[in-house]
Design a protein around this motif. Structure first.
Motif, PDB file in Angstrom:
ATOM      1  N   LEU A  93       2.534   3.177  -9.510  1.00 26.14           N
ATOM      2  CA  LEU A  93       1.657   2.721 -10.578  1.00 26.14           C
ATOM      3  C   LEU A  93       0.205   3.054 -10.238  1.00 26.14           C
ATOM      4  O   LEU A  93      -0.241   2.866  -9.107  1.00 26.14           O
ATOM      5  CB  LEU A  93       1.806   1.206 -10.784  1.00 26.14           C
ATOM      6  N   PHE A  94      -0.507   3.555 -11.230  1.00 23.65           N
ATOM      7  CA  PHE A  94      -1.930   3.865 -11.094  1.00 23.65           C
ATOM      8  C   PHE A  94      -2.713   2.921 -11.999  1.00 23.65           C
ATOM      9  O   PHE A  94      -2.440   2.838 -13.202  1.00 23.65           O
ATOM     10  CB  PHE A  94      -2.209   5.322 -11.475  1.00 23.65           C
ATOM     11  N   SER A  95      -3.659   2.211 -11.425  1.00 23.27           N
ATOM     12  CA  SER A  95      -4.422   1.233 -12.195  1.00 23.27           C
ATOM     13  C   SER A  95      -5.305   1.924 -13.229  1.00 23.27           C
ATOM     14  O   SER A  95      -5.546   3.129 -13.172  1.00 23.27           O
ATOM     15  CB  SER A  95      -5.282   0.385 -11.249  1.00 23.27           C
ATOM     16  N   ARG A  96      -5.781   1.129 -14.158  1.00 20.36           N
ATOM     17  CA  ARG A  96      -6.679   1.646 -15.195  1.00 20.36           C
ATOM     18  C   ARG A  96      -7.966   2.191 -14.585  1.00 20.36           C
ATOM     19  O   ARG A  96      -8.526   3.189 -15.051  1.00 20.36           O
ATOM     20  CB  ARG A  96      -7.008   0.535 -16.202  1.00 20.36           C
ATOM     21  N   ARG A  97      -8.430   1.548 -13.542  1.00 20.92           N
ATOM     22  CA  ARG A  97      -9.673   2.003 -12.909  1.00 20.92           C
ATOM     23  C   ARG A  97      -9.489   3.360 -12.227  1.00 20.92           C
ATOM     24  O   ARG A  97     -10.368   4.223 -12.298  1.00 20.92           O
ATOM     25  CB  ARG A  97     -10.144   0.957 -11.892  1.00 20.92           C
ATOM     26  N   ILE A  98      -8.335   3.549 -11.593  1.00 18.33           N
ATOM     27  CA  ILE A  98      -8.051   4.849 -10.987  1.00 18.33           C
ATOM     28  C   ILE A  98      -7.951   5.918 -12.061  1.00 18.33           C
ATOM     29  O   ILE A  98      -8.479   7.038 -11.920  1.00 18.33           O
ATOM     30  CB  ILE A  98      -6.746   4.784 -10.166  1.00 18.33           C
ATOM     31  N   THR A 112      -4.934  12.349  -4.255  1.00 19.76           N
ATOM     32  CA  THR A 112      -6.147  12.390  -3.440  1.00 19.76           C
ATOM     33  C   THR A 112      -6.438  13.811  -2.967  1.00 19.76           C
ATOM     34  O   THR A 112      -7.597  14.241  -2.919  1.00 19.76           O
ATOM     35  CB  THR A 112      -6.005  11.454  -2.235  1.00 19.76           C
ATOM     36  N   TYR A 113      -5.385  14.543  -2.635  1.00 17.73           N
ATOM     37  CA  TYR A 113      -5.587  15.935  -2.216  1.00 17.73           C
ATOM     38  C   TYR A 113      -6.162  16.766  -3.354  1.00 17.73           C
ATOM     39  O   TYR A 113      -7.042  17.614  -3.136  1.00 17.73           O
ATOM     40  CB  TYR A 113      -4.262  16.533  -1.750  1.00 17.73           C
ATOM     41  N   TYR A 161     -13.949   4.916  -3.907  1.00 18.90           N
ATOM     42  CA  TYR A 161     -14.294   3.495  -3.782  1.00 18.90           C
ATOM     43  C   TYR A 161     -13.157   2.610  -4.290  1.00 18.90           C
ATOM     44  O   TYR A 161     -12.743   1.649  -3.612  1.00 18.90           O
ATOM     45  CB  TYR A 161     -15.580   3.206  -4.559  1.00 18.90           C
ATOM     46  N   ILE A 162     -12.624   2.944  -5.462  1.00 14.81           N
ATOM     47  CA  ILE A 162     -11.543   2.132  -6.041  1.00 14.81           C
ATOM     48  C   ILE A 162     -10.284   2.221  -5.187  1.00 14.81           C
ATOM     49  O   ILE A 162      -9.579   1.219  -4.982  1.00 14.81           O
ATOM     50  CB  ILE A 162     -11.263   2.579  -7.488  1.00 14.81           C
ATOM     51  N   GLU A 188      -8.501  -1.050  -3.576  1.00 12.63           N
ATOM     52  CA  GLU A 188      -7.126  -1.411  -3.923  1.00 12.63           C
ATOM     53  C   GLU A 188      -6.224  -1.396  -2.696  1.00 12.63           C
ATOM     54  O   GLU A 188      -5.311  -2.224  -2.579  1.00 12.63           O
ATOM     55  CB  GLU A 188      -6.587  -0.457  -4.994  1.00 12.63           C
ATOM     56  N   SER A 189      -6.475  -0.499  -1.767  1.00 12.43           N
ATOM     57  CA  SER A 189      -5.684  -0.471  -0.532  1.00 12.43           C
ATOM     58  C   SER A 189      -5.933  -1.733   0.284  1.00 12.43           C
ATOM     59  O   SER A 189      -4.996  -2.330   0.833  1.00 12.43           O
ATOM     60  CB  SER A 189      -6.032   0.771   0.296  1.00 12.43           C
ATOM     61  N   GLN A 190      -7.185  -2.152   0.379  1.00  9.38           N
ATOM     62  CA  GLN A 190      -7.499  -3.379   1.103  1.00  9.38           C
ATOM     63  C   GLN A 190      -6.887  -4.595   0.421  1.00  9.38           C
ATOM     64  O   GLN A 190      -6.385  -5.504   1.093  1.00  9.38           O
ATOM     65  CB  GLN A 190      -9.014  -3.541   1.208  1.00  9.38           C
ATOM     66  N   GLN A 191      -6.894  -4.609  -0.906  1.00  8.31           N
ATOM     67  CA  GLN A 191      -6.314  -5.727  -1.638  1.00  8.31           C
ATOM     68  C   GLN A 191      -4.809  -5.804  -1.428  1.00  8.31           C
ATOM     69  O   GLN A 191      -4.246  -6.886  -1.218  1.00  8.31           O
ATOM     70  CB  GLN A 191      -6.630  -5.589  -3.133  1.00  8.31           C
ATOM     71  N   LYS A 192      -4.130  -4.647  -1.453  1.00  2.05           N
ATOM     72  CA  LYS A 192      -2.685  -4.633  -1.221  1.00  2.05           C
ATOM     73  C   LYS A 192      -2.357  -5.076   0.194  1.00  2.05           C
ATOM     74  O   LYS A 192      -1.376  -5.786   0.425  1.00  2.05           O
ATOM     75  CB  LYS A 192      -2.136  -3.230  -1.476  1.00  2.05           C
TER      76      LYS A 192
END
Length: 295
Positions: A63-68, A191-192, A235-236, A240-244
């Motif tokens: 899943l990709f968030s709306r912000r991503i 990301t790549y 940044y997002i 999100e990685s830190q939140q997960k």
């Protein structure tokens, strides 16, 4: 030989399929550039990110968030302004572009999933798959070159400067392959691709600075928007990685067991000989033990 990595063999069918797919995707990308305008080729590269997002969502459940998604849109919009100029369409070029997009997306997704599934590093995967990739290009390359250009690559007169540049190109390509597998394995295919568009912006900037290529205001504006999209995506993604990581961190209840300080059977005693019960004192009769027993 230099002990920089350890050889690790794994499923041969996966390795062969992955190597062939990588070779085919490189061929289709080059054919796409050969049969289309530069502007349409840039559009093809831009389409790889949304295609990758779609495939990972449908088949891997990612899943990709709306912000991503919004950050990726800003990035693609900026790169499109900076790079896309003319759009000349033709049927064969469009088919080749579609095949290039699909094969490239699948190959990059497999680069990430194979490393995680078989617990191999980027170097180990590259070492296993590159022979099959090289054989694919060695067989298909000269044939397609002869079919498209009506020239034989082996009949070309190779001088020492040309051979030197070919060897240099190969060494650079090895570095590109190594960094590609490393980045995809440590991050993700999307990301790549974001990093690849940063490379496109740098090419435009260096071309203007070093080669004095023509540079217009829409190039500058597009690069500026693309950089904003890259910063937002980075940044997002980090947030999100830190939140997960925070949400997945569950503190397990610590269960402490009180160690017996005086066993019922003395380990130093003779075998099969039990201590005299008169020497055994209940724990609650020991000094300070009554309080523990009451508690």
């Amino acid at each position: 030989m230099l002990k920089l990595f350890e050889h690790k063999a794994f499923d041969i069918n996966t390795v062969v399929g992955f190597g062939l797919l990588n070779g085919v995707s490189i061929g289709f990308l080059n054919l796409c550039l050969g049969f289309n305008s530069v502007g349409f080729y840039q559009m093809t590269k831009l389409a790889i990110i949304p295609c990758t997002v779609l495939l990972e969502t449908l088949f891997l459940g990612k899943l990709f968030s709306r912000r991503i998604q919004a950050a990726l849109f800003v990035l693609l919009f900026g790169v499109g302004i900076a790079t896309v100029t003319d759009l000349q369409l033709n049927f064969l070029g469009s088919v080749l572009a579609a095949l290039a997009i699909i094969t490239t997306c699948i190959a990059q997704i497999m680069t990430n999933t194979i490393q995680k599934k078989f617990k191999v590093t980027s170097t180990q995967l590259l070492y296993q798959s590159c022979p099959f990739q090289a054989v694919t290009l060695l067989i298909a390359g000269p044939f397609l070159d002869g079919f498209l250009t009506k020239k034989n690559v082996f009949s070309f007169t190779y001088t020492f400067p040309i051979l030197g540049f070919i060897i240099l190109s190969c060494l650079i390509s090895v570095s590109v392959n190594f960094s590609t597998f490393l980045v995809i394995g440590k991050t993700s295919p999307v990301t790549y691709q974001v990093l690849g568009h940063l490379k496109t912006c740098l090419i435009l900037a260096f071309g203007y600075i070093l080669l004095e290529n023509p540079f217009s205001w829409h190039n500058i504006f597009g690069i500026f928007i693309a950089v904003i999209g890259m910063v937002l995506y980075s940044y997002i993604s980090v947030k999100e990685s830190q939140q997960k990581a925070t949400e997945s961190h569950v503190q397990l209840p610590q269960v402490t067991t009180e160690k017996e300080t005086e066993p019922l059977i003395n380990g130093d005693a003779e075998p099969n000989k039990i201590q005299d019960p008169s020497h055994l004192v209940a724990s609650w009769n020991r000094p300070g033990g009554a309080k523990d027993f009451q508690a």
